[in-house]
Write a protein that holds these residues in place. Structure first.
Motif, short mmCIF file in Angstrom:
data_model
loop_
_atom_site.label_atom_id
_atom_site.label_comp_id
_atom_site.label_asym_id
_atom_site.label_seq_id
_atom_site.Cartn_x
_atom_site.Cartn_y
_atom_site.Cartn_z
N ALA A 31 51.10 -120.37 -4.20
CA ALA A 31 50.34 -121.46 -4.90
C ALA A 31 50.65 -122.90 -4.53
O ALA A 31 50.03 -123.83 -4.54
CB ALA A 31 50.82 -121.22 -6.38
N GLU A 32 52.19 -122.96 -4.27
CA GLU A 32 52.66 -124.15 -3.72
C GLU A 32 52.15 -124.71 -2.34
O GLU A 32 51.59 -125.77 -2.14
CB GLU A 32 54.15 -124.17 -3.70
N ARG A 33 51.98 -123.94 -1.37
CA ARG A 33 51.55 -123.89 -0.05
C ARG A 33 49.93 -124.50 -0.28
O ARG A 33 49.47 -125.19 0.60
CB ARG A 33 51.47 -122.83 0.99
N LEU A 34 49.22 -123.71 -1.00
CA LEU A 34 47.61 -123.79 -1.17
C LEU A 34 47.40 -125.18 -2.22
O LEU A 34 46.28 -125.32 -2.29
CB LEU A 34 47.05 -122.64 -1.85
N GLY A 35 48.50 -125.56 -3.00
CA GLY A 35 48.03 -126.68 -3.99
C GLY A 35 47.10 -126.10 -5.41
O GLY A 35 46.46 -126.82 -5.76
N VAL A 36 47.39 -124.88 -5.68
CA VAL A 36 46.67 -124.07 -6.85
C VAL A 36 47.66 -123.38 -7.71
O VAL A 36 48.97 -123.47 -7.43
CB VAL A 36 45.64 -123.36 -6.21
N THR A 37 47.33 -122.97 -8.66
CA THR A 37 47.98 -122.02 -9.67
C THR A 37 48.01 -120.53 -9.14
O THR A 37 47.36 -120.37 -8.39
CB THR A 37 47.38 -122.12 -11.04
N THR A 38 49.33 -120.01 -9.76
CA THR A 38 49.19 -118.42 -9.33
C THR A 38 47.87 -117.70 -9.64
O THR A 38 47.62 -116.51 -9.10
CB THR A 38 50.58 -117.91 -9.91
N ARG A 39 47.24 -118.22 -10.72
CA ARG A 39 46.05 -117.35 -11.25
C ARG A 39 45.02 -117.45 -10.04
O ARG A 39 44.28 -116.45 -9.72
CB ARG A 39 45.63 -117.98 -12.49
N SER A 40 44.79 -118.90 -9.34
CA SER A 40 43.89 -118.94 -8.32
C SER A 40 44.30 -118.12 -7.16
O SER A 40 43.62 -117.56 -6.47
CB SER A 40 43.93 -120.39 -8.04
N VAL A 41 45.77 -118.19 -7.05
CA VAL A 41 45.97 -117.16 -5.85
C VAL A 41 45.41 -115.84 -6.02
O VAL A 41 45.10 -115.06 -5.04
CB VAL A 41 47.67 -117.16 -5.75
N ARG A 42 45.69 -115.15 -7.27
CA ARG A 42 45.18 -113.90 -7.56
C ARG A 42 44.02 -113.78 -7.47
O ARG A 42 43.55 -112.64 -6.88
CB ARG A 42 45.74 -113.44 -9.03
N ARG A 43 42.98 -114.70 -7.90
CA ARG A 43 41.60 -114.51 -7.60
C ARG A 43 41.25 -114.58 -6.16
O ARG A 43 40.35 -113.80 -5.66
CB ARG A 43 40.93 -115.84 -8.24
N ASP A 44 41.84 -115.37 -5.28
CA ASP A 44 41.64 -115.74 -3.88
C ASP A 44 41.97 -114.24 -3.31
O ASP A 44 41.52 -113.61 -2.23
CB ASP A 44 42.28 -116.84 -3.14
N VAL A 45 43.16 -113.79 -3.46
CA VAL A 45 43.72 -112.39 -3.07
C VAL A 45 42.51 -111.22 -3.30
O VAL A 45 42.02 -110.34 -2.45
CB VAL A 45 45.21 -111.89 -3.67
N GLU A 46 42.10 -111.24 -4.60
CA GLU A 46 40.81 -110.29 -4.83
C GLU A 46 39.84 -110.70 -3.97
O GLU A 46 39.02 -109.84 -3.47
CB GLU A 46 40.37 -110.41 -6.40
N ARG A 47 39.36 -111.99 -3.52
CA ARG A 47 38.32 -112.32 -2.87
C ARG A 47 38.52 -111.53 -1.45
O ARG A 47 37.53 -111.21 -0.66
CB ARG A 47 38.06 -113.59 -2.76
N LEU A 48 39.65 -111.63 -0.92
CA LEU A 48 39.93 -111.17 0.50
C LEU A 48 40.09 -109.62 0.53
O LEU A 48 39.62 -109.05 1.40
CB LEU A 48 41.48 -111.64 0.77
N ARG A 49 40.34 -109.05 -0.55
CA ARG A 49 40.18 -107.75 -0.64
C ARG A 49 38.63 -107.25 -0.65
O ARG A 49 38.61 -106.39 0.01
CB ARG A 49 40.92 -107.17 -2.09
N GLY A 50 37.96 -108.06 -1.39
CA GLY A 50 36.53 -107.76 -1.41
C GLY A 50 35.85 -107.91 -0.10
O GLY A 50 34.79 -107.21 0.07
N LEU A 51 36.40 -108.74 0.75
CA LEU A 51 35.92 -108.76 2.21
C LEU A 51 36.42 -107.77 3.24
O LEU A 51 36.25 -107.71 4.23
CB LEU A 51 36.36 -110.31 2.57
N GLY A 52 37.38 -106.99 2.54
CA GLY A 52 37.96 -105.82 3.47
C GLY A 52 39.38 -106.12 4.03
O GLY A 52 39.74 -105.19 4.81
N TYR A 53 40.00 -107.36 3.67
CA TYR A 53 41.34 -107.44 3.92
C TYR A 53 42.31 -106.68 3.06
O TYR A 53 42.23 -106.92 1.90
CB TYR A 53 41.65 -108.94 4.21
N PRO A 54 43.12 -105.91 3.77
CA PRO A 54 44.14 -104.82 2.68
C PRO A 54 45.45 -105.75 2.49
O PRO A 54 46.43 -105.68 2.93
CB PRO A 54 44.49 -103.95 3.70
N VAL A 55 45.03 -106.51 1.28
CA VAL A 55 46.49 -107.34 0.62
C VAL A 55 47.03 -106.37 -0.06
O VAL A 55 46.40 -106.05 -1.13
CB VAL A 55 45.87 -108.48 0.16
#
Length: 318
Positions: A31-55
């Motif tokens: 979150a600190e590196r991206l300048g967002v909240t931890t909730r946004s990080v969780r959403r972005d992780v889910e987007r990566l998973r939806g694209l096929g990246y195994p996070v």
């Protein structure tokens, strides 16, 4: 916390790059590196998973987000055949068959290998084993050794390996710090745990490299490029020559690679060259090929060898 200026797509790509740069990240760190909240990080992780990246997400002490091996290749706009072709080309480039691409190829190959499915990885291995290159001057480096060492450097993990040197073979344990490419040869700067000191190792002499997952705290290290440069131009040679070349350093360094010798300016119009070798005749031959006059400073035996070589060349002229 700073507000992110990245759009959703750019932020996801940045998140993917961070996950590939080291084994584990906490949600707060991301979150600190991206300048967002931890909730946004969780959403972005889910987007990566939806694209096929195994996070993967590990909870508790020492946990965090990790990019793991995938069941399918993430959408790099490559099909299976293209992914295999890219991996094979990267291995060849990492081995020095494509000039100037070695270091970039290893970094890219380490990232691709991390998510390449096992079925494709076996195809790459089979093609690589069945391919040879005509390069009699430089020993080849096994791609598996390159990848294992690169990952250990990235993940700060100890390695063990068998090492063949002029004095024989030995078993070594080390904390890898940096890989250094010079010409078509690869070196590793590492802290040798048995000798309790920094050492350089040629990767083409390393076999059976193992990384058991033992992490280490990085030590204060010397400059990797400078350490390796001095080690390969001075250490392990029977003779170390010092000559004064009648040319500015800026001119000499265009002809003499850093892997060959150490160059020191001696005024505006002269340069001191230090270079090692096992045979004074070969040193004299290479010095004679330089386009400038030079004066031998040491060792005294080299003076006689240069004179002898000069006389032989003069007799060869009608």
């Amino acid at each position: 916390m700073a507000t992110s200026t990245l759009g959703p797509t750019a932020r996801i790509l940045r998140l993917l790059d961070l996950l590939q740069s080291r084994p584990t990240w906490s949600g707060t760190e991301l979150a600190e590196r991206l300048g967002v909240t931890t909730r946004s990080v969780r959403r972005d992780v889910e987007r990566l998973r939806g694209l096929g990246y195994p996070v993967r997400a590990e909870h508790g002490a020492g946990g965090g987000y990790q990019l793991g091996m995938g069941r399918r290749l993430p959408p790099l706009l490559l099909d299976d055949e293209e992914a295999v072709a890219v991996a094979v080309c990267l291995r060849l480039a990492a081995g020095g068959t494509v000039e100037g691409l070695g270091e970039a190829a290893v970094r890219t190959l380490a990232k691709l290998d991390q998510v390449l499915p096992a079925r494709l990885r076996s195809q790459v291995e089979a093609i690589h084993r069945s391919t040879v290159t005509l390069d009699s001057l430089t020993p080849s480096v096994d791609a598996t050794v390159l990848l294992t060492v690169a990952r250990a450097v990235r993940d700060t993990e100890r390695i063990s390996f068998s090492y063949s040197a002029p004095r024989g073979r030995s078993e070594r344990r080390a904390e890898p710090y940096r890989m250094v490419a010079t010409g078509r040869r690869w070196y590793l700067l590492a802290y040798d745990l048995e000798r309790e000191d920094w050492r350089t190792f040629r990767l083409d002499r390393m076999t059976v490299v193992r990384s058991g997952g033992w992490r280490f705290r990085p030590r204060e290290a010397p400059d990797a490029a400078e350490y390796v440069r001095r080690a390969i131009t001075r250490s392990g040679y029977e003779h170390v020559a010092r000559v004064r070349i009648a040319a500015p350093r800026s001119d000499v360094e265009q002809v003499v690679p850093a892997s060959v010798g150490i160059l020191t300016a001696a005024g505006r119009q002269h340069t001191i060259l230090e270079a090692g070798g096992h045979d004074l005749r070969w040193i004299a031959l290479h010095l004679g090929a330089l386009p400038w006059d030079f004066e031998v400073l040491e060792p005294p035996e080299l003076v006689d060898v240069v004179r002898e070589l000069g006389a032989r060349l003069a007799r060869a002229t009608p």
